[in-house]
Design an enzyme around this catalytic site. Structure first.
Site, PDB file in Angstrom:
ATOM      1  N   ALA A  54       0.720  -1.095   0.164  1.00 40.25           N
ATOM      2  CA  ALA A  54       0.523  -0.320   0.005  1.00 40.25           C
ATOM      3  C   ALA A  54       0.830   1.130  -0.406  1.00 40.25           C
ATOM      4  O   ALA A  54       0.636   2.524  -0.625  1.00 40.25           O
ATOM      5  CB  ALA A  54      -1.367   0.171   0.622  1.00 40.25           C
ATOM      6  N   ASP A 247      -3.373  -2.014   4.134  1.00 38.54           N
ATOM      7  CA  ASP A 247      -4.309  -2.022   2.951  1.00 38.54           C
ATOM      8  C   ASP A 247      -5.352  -0.393   3.310  1.00 38.54           C
ATOM      9  O   ASP A 247      -4.880   0.313   1.871  1.00 38.54           O
ATOM     10  CB  ASP A 247      -4.685  -2.698   1.488  1.00 38.54           C
ATOM     11  CG  ASP A 247      -3.381  -3.440   1.859  1.00 38.54           C
ATOM     12  OD1 ASP A 247      -3.315  -4.033   1.829  1.00 38.54           O
ATOM     13  OD2 ASP A 247      -3.006  -3.402   0.631  1.00 38.54           O
TER      14      ASP A 247
HETATM   15  O1  MRU Z   1      -0.564  -7.291  -3.168  1.00 39.73           O
HETATM   16  P1  MRU Z   1       0.033  -6.446  -2.213  1.00 39.73           P
HETATM   17  O2  MRU Z   1       1.086  -7.615  -2.954  1.00 39.73           O
HETATM   18  O3  MRU Z   1       0.110  -5.256  -2.591  1.00 39.73           O
HETATM   19  O4  MRU Z   1      -0.369  -6.057  -1.169  1.00 39.73           O
HETATM   20  C1  MRU Z   1       0.447  -6.247   0.401  1.00 39.73           C
HETATM   21  C2  MRU Z   1      -0.383  -6.378   1.580  1.00 39.73           C
HETATM   22  O5  MRU Z   1      -1.217  -7.203   1.849  1.00 39.73           O
HETATM   23  C3  MRU Z   1       0.284  -5.267   3.163  1.00 39.73           C
HETATM   24  O6  MRU Z   1       0.692  -6.680   3.720  1.00 39.73           O
HETATM   25  C4  MRU Z   1      -0.092  -4.438   2.862  1.00 39.73           C
HETATM   26  O7  MRU Z   1       0.317  -3.498   1.449  1.00 39.73           O
HETATM   27  C5  MRU Z   1       0.192  -3.827   3.997  1.00 39.73           C
HETATM   28  S1  MRU Z   1       1.726  -2.743   3.575  1.00 39.73           S
HETATM   29  C6  MRU Z   1       2.709  -2.406   4.736  1.00 39.73           C
END
Ligand code: MRU
Length: 377
Positions: A54, A247
């Site tokens: 995110a 996110d």
């Molecule tokens: O689909 P992604 O790899 O972008 O998802 C990322 C996540 O779910 C993370 O755990 C989330 O973004 C937390 S960010 C520090």
């Protein structure tokens, strides 16, 4: 963080008009740097998850607008780039937050100033992310010390504090430091004996491929587990604490995070394991009150479930099919953990109860904002 002894971020201004990224789709088997020069290239990098997580996609999108402004600094080009980048991924609110901030700032400037200003603002957003995550690490370290001190079996090198994390909320998901990993790196660097259970995180294996890679580079002891293993470990007293990222978090403390997070929160509640979410404030969507009903969940390609990729014995990276031909596939990328299952939210300003009152106590400037959904809880 350091990679092979060299300080590195996940995104950087390589030179005028060129943005450098680490291609996360190639990790952990290859460390490849990609240079991006247009908003369309940035949008592609976000969509294909060369950059992901995110906070990082927020910073990347800001750089994307800055690149667009170099080509055409008009209002129309600004709106086009914001629309292009904003459509890449729906769940992480940091993307919308960063684009909204950049757009608002640029509309107030002369077109001739926009390219330079946008470039500086993107760098500022990236630097802010690092500062926020560092502060999350400070608050998270205090929490870890507290949990370690309260454990009935003393925390020692032989019996380290056992932390479970899901997906990659590490420095790769941010500009640097990470969110869920910030307390872990801070504790490790401070000498707290620590061991991390890393959920593999099917279907894309961000845990097995990315979290394991970055923890390993930093020297943090860790063990990769299949996604189905966490509940069993908790039943046997082998998890002291869960920390995950987010996110999008509603104003009432519901947390959207990588698919599978909710199941870990349920297992944690059943076993009395504290379940914390580490998040920077740009991940809070103050307009929402009911995460399950209101947070848009990205539906991703079936091929992420039907296929896996990995390294062959001869060193080549290959993708193979694991499902029979013709089986149907569903692939929601995220789920929502209701606030009632969350022990606390570790933010840059401290640890908040997962509730509107808890969040507003730390972020009083949002007290007047009302959710547009089902009313405050
Ligand atoms: O689909 P992604 O790899 O972008 O998802 C990322 C996540 O779910 C993370 O755990 C989330 O973004 C937390 S960010 C520090």
């Amino acid at each position: 963080m350091r990679v092979d002894g060299k300080a590195m971020r996940t995104i950087w201004a390589a030179r005028d008009g060129v943005v450098g990224i680490l291609d996360q789709a190639r990790l952990p088997h290859e460390l490849v740097i990609v240079e991006l020069t247009t908003a369309a290239e940035v949008a592609h990098a976000i969509r294909s998850m060369q950059v992901r997580g995110a906070p990082l996609i927020g910073a990347a999108a800001a750089y994307g607008v800055a690149l667009a402004m170099r080509i055409a600094p008009s209002d129309a080009a600004l709106d086009d780039s914001v629309a292009l980048l904003g459509a890449t991924r729906p769940t992480a609110v940091n993307l919308r937050w960063a684009l909204g901030r950049v757009r608002a700032a640029l509309l107030g400037r002369e077109p001739s100033e926009r390219a330079r200003f946008a470039w500086r603002l993107a760098a500022e957003i990236a630097d802010e992310d690092v500062a926020i995550n560092t502060a999350i690490g400070v608050h998270g370290l205090a929490l870890i010390r507290q949990i370690a001190a309260a454990r009935t079996t003393p925390v020692t090198r032989e019996h380290p504090l056992q932390v479970l994390t899901h997906c990659n909320a590490g420095w790769l998901a941010t500009v640097d430091v990470g969110t869920a990993t910030a307390p872990l790196y801070a504790a490790f660097d401070a000498g707290v004996p620590l061991h991390v259970w890393v959920d593999e995180t099917r279907p894309r294996n961000q845990g097995a491929s990315l979290t394991a890679w970055e923890l390993g580079r930093h020297g943090v002891p860790h063990t990769v587990i299949a996604d189905n293993t966490g509940g069993h470990l908790m039943q046997h007293g082998r998890v002291d604490l869960c920390i995950v990222g987010s996110d999008r978090t509603t104003a009432t403390g519901d947390v959207a995070n990588k698919i599978g997070t909710y199941l870990k929160a349920l297992a944690a509640r059943d076993n009395g394991v504290p379940f914390y979410v580490a998040l920077p404030s740009p991940t809070i969507d103050w307009s929402l009150s009911d995460g399950v009903a209101e947070i848009p969940i990205e539906e991703r390609a079936a091929s992420e479930v039907t296929h896996v990729s990995g390294r062959l014995e001869d060193g080549r990276v290959a993708t193979v099919q694991v499902t029979p031909d013709g089986s149907g596939v569903a692939n929601p990328g995220f789920d929502v953990t209701p606030a009632r299952l969350v022990t606390g939210l570790i933010t840059e300003r401290g640890i908040a109860a997962a509730s509107r009152a808890g969040l507003v106590a730390l972020f009083p400037e949002h007290a007047a904002e009302r959710e547009r959904g089902h009313g405050a809880r």
